[in-house]
Design a protein around this motif. Structure first.
Motif, mmCIF file in Angstrom:
data_model
loop_
_atom_site.group_PDB
_atom_site.id
_atom_site.type_symbol
_atom_site.label_atom_id
_atom_site.label_comp_id
_atom_site.label_asym_id
_atom_site.label_seq_id
_atom_site.Cartn_x
_atom_site.Cartn_y
_atom_site.Cartn_z
ATOM 1 N N LEU A 212 -67.714 15.560 -1.651
ATOM 2 C CA LEU A 212 -69.004 15.383 -0.984
ATOM 3 C C LEU A 212 -68.799 14.448 0.204
ATOM 4 O O LEU A 212 -68.577 13.250 0.048
ATOM 5 N N LEU A 218 -72.686 20.562 3.420
ATOM 6 C CA LEU A 218 -73.495 20.928 2.257
ATOM 7 C C LEU A 218 -74.992 20.924 2.545
ATOM 8 O O LEU A 218 -75.739 21.692 1.927
ATOM 9 N N LEU A 222 -77.347 23.991 1.503
ATOM 10 C CA LEU A 222 -78.532 23.869 0.644
ATOM 11 C C LEU A 222 -79.771 24.457 1.319
ATOM 12 O O LEU A 222 -80.601 25.102 0.661
ATOM 13 N N VAL A 239 -72.218 23.015 -7.754
ATOM 14 C CA VAL A 239 -71.423 22.187 -6.847
ATOM 15 C C VAL A 239 -70.503 21.306 -7.680
ATOM 16 O O VAL A 239 -70.962 20.539 -8.529
ATOM 17 N N VAL A 251 -76.134 13.771 -1.918
ATOM 18 C CA VAL A 251 -76.525 13.680 -3.329
ATOM 19 C C VAL A 251 -78.037 13.797 -3.467
ATOM 20 O O VAL A 251 -78.543 14.489 -4.363
ATOM 21 N N LEU A 254 -78.926 17.416 -3.063
ATOM 22 C CA LEU A 254 -78.552 18.184 -4.264
ATOM 23 C C LEU A 254 -79.614 18.017 -5.347
ATOM 24 O O LEU A 254 -80.021 18.989 -6.002
ATOM 25 N N ASP A 255 -80.046 16.787 -5.537
ATOM 26 C CA ASP A 255 -81.059 16.506 -6.574
ATOM 27 C C ASP A 255 -82.404 17.149 -6.250
ATOM 28 O O ASP A 255 -83.149 17.535 -7.161
ATOM 29 N N THR A 257 -82.984 19.977 -4.463
ATOM 30 C CA THR A 257 -82.983 21.415 -4.195
ATOM 31 C C THR A 257 -83.043 22.201 -5.503
ATOM 32 O O THR A 257 -82.125 22.112 -6.329
ATOM 33 N N VAL A 260 -79.959 24.120 -8.042
ATOM 34 C CA VAL A 260 -78.642 23.535 -7.802
ATOM 35 C C VAL A 260 -78.207 22.704 -9.007
ATOM 36 O O VAL A 260 -78.986 21.924 -9.566
ATOM 37 N N TYR A 262 -75.149 19.987 -10.034
ATOM 38 C CA TYR A 262 -74.031 19.181 -9.546
ATOM 39 C C TYR A 262 -73.195 18.728 -10.730
ATOM 40 O O TYR A 262 -73.669 17.988 -11.601
#
Length: 381
Positions: A212, A218, A222, A239, A251, A254-255, A257, A260, A262
């Motif tokens: 990352l 990324l 996303l 991911v 990060v 990612l949380d 979206t 997704v 991780y």
């Protein structure tokens, strides 16, 4: 011929691209020199900490020695000047093979250095300030000091010639390989299901593997994935990769979206199964010196979507869907097409497996040994 190798990465517990390159290349150079009867090659591998057990297993014991030169800060240039250089003057190798681009004082033997990429010049804001300064200083010093520069793609060679103005004959391209014994389609149903359950993976999903950090792009991936979901694509995006640097916004995205997952760092042993489980591998960085994850996915029979910039077209050939990494609409369209087109998936699996077989560590080792021989002959003349 005594070849001194900067092998500090042998102490790394994780697997980075540099770690993979140095250790596989070293193992295959020694193996090749034995098989071809070139017994005159002797490898001296210098580390600042004892090498990991898996490194010793990979590299074996014949034909080389790991020489530990303890120092509190193994990435620091002081290790080079205060520990490595005095030992080199004692051991007097014919070649010094560097990868960390640490600047050296003048030495009485030729230096061959590997430059993986120049991302820090193309995307300076994607690096912490101190790292950017160190890379810029060390790379400029290394490419001018070295007798020969090895790089891992024609794209990076073009960058070196354009930015540093060094003569083309000073730069050799040796493509890395992929370990076909490790990265291959998983056919063991027990292993398949064990890994699926361990990571709670669905039947179909997109996969990203990599650190990352901003250059991996990324945030745009996303955004594109969210667009693809709005068009009815139900595959989750998984991911896998450690947090490298400047990762806080990544990060958070990612949380935030939907769809997704991780996984953070995934052990090396699990990667081939993870690739094999995925419906498609998605890797769209803004810049790469090579792009090993693309080859790893192909070797496991996984269809690939990757970037159309820097070295990635060299690596992928016609065995992947190439997209503009800045164009989120194009990325979303590629995701949608991949998830819906089973014929495309089948064709890319076959092409990817064939493409991966074109890249071997044996060839990389053979070409690298050839560079060493050319350099030593040139010095003698």
């Amino acid at each position: 011929m005594r070849i001194a190798v900067d092998a500090r990465c042998a102490a790394d517990r994780g697997r980075t691209g540099t770690h993979t390159y140095v250790l596989n290349l070293l193992a295959h150079m020694v193996r090749l020199s034995k098989e071809t009867g070139k017994a005159g090659f002797d490898f001296l591998c210098y580390t600042s900490e004892p090498p990991c057990a898996d490194v010793v297993k990979l590299c074996g014991k014949e034909g080389r020695a790991f020489i530990t030169l303890p120092f509190p800060w193994r990435r620091n240039r002081l290790w080079v000047d205060l520990r490595l250089l005095p030992r080199l003057l004692r051991d007097r190798p014919h070649i010094l093979f560097l990868h960390h681009l640490a600047p050296l004082l003048l030495t009485p033997f030729p230096v061959v250095t590997t430059v993986f990429d120049l991302a820090f010049l193309h995307f300076p804001d994607h690096f912490p300030r101190r790292s950017r300064f160190t890379l810029k200083r060390n790379t400029a010093h290394a490419v001018r000091r070295a007798e020969r520069v090895i790089t891992i793609s024609e794209a990076t060679k073009r960058d070196l010639l354009e930015i540093y103005g060094i003569p083309p004959e000073k730069v050799s391209v040796t493509y890395p390989g992929v370990d076909q014994y490790h990265f291959k389609p998983c056919v063991d149903s027990g292993t398949f299901e064990s890994v699926r359950q361990r990571y709670r993976l669905p039947e179909h999903f997109f996969l990203y593997v990599g650190a990352l950090q901003p250059r991996k792009n990324l945030i745009r991936l996303l955004t594109a994935y969210t667009t693809a979901r709005s068009r009815g694509i139900e595959w989750p995006l998984v991911v896998a990769g450690p947090r490298a640097w400047l990762y806080e916004d990544i990060v958070a995205a990612l949380d935030a979206t939907p769809g997704v997952r991780y996984l953070d760092y995934v052990p090396f042993a699990d990667l081939p199964v993870l690739y094999s489980l995925a419906g498609a591998f998605v890797y769209i960085p803004l810049y790469e010196g090579f792009g090993l994850p693309v080859l790893e996915a192909m070797a496991c029979g996984t269809p690939v979507i990757t970037s159309s910039v820097s070295s990635l077209p060299e690596v992928a050939g016609d065995a992947a869907v190439l997209v503009d990494p800045y164009d989120t609409e194009a990325i979303a369209t590629a995701l949608q097409r991949m998830a819906e087109d089973e014929e495309l998936q089948r064709a890319l699996r076959e092409k990817g497996l064939a493409r991966a077989r074109e890249f071997s560590w044996e060839r990389c080792a053979r070409e690298t040994l050839g560079v060493f021989e050319e350099v030593v002959k040139g010095v003698r003349h």
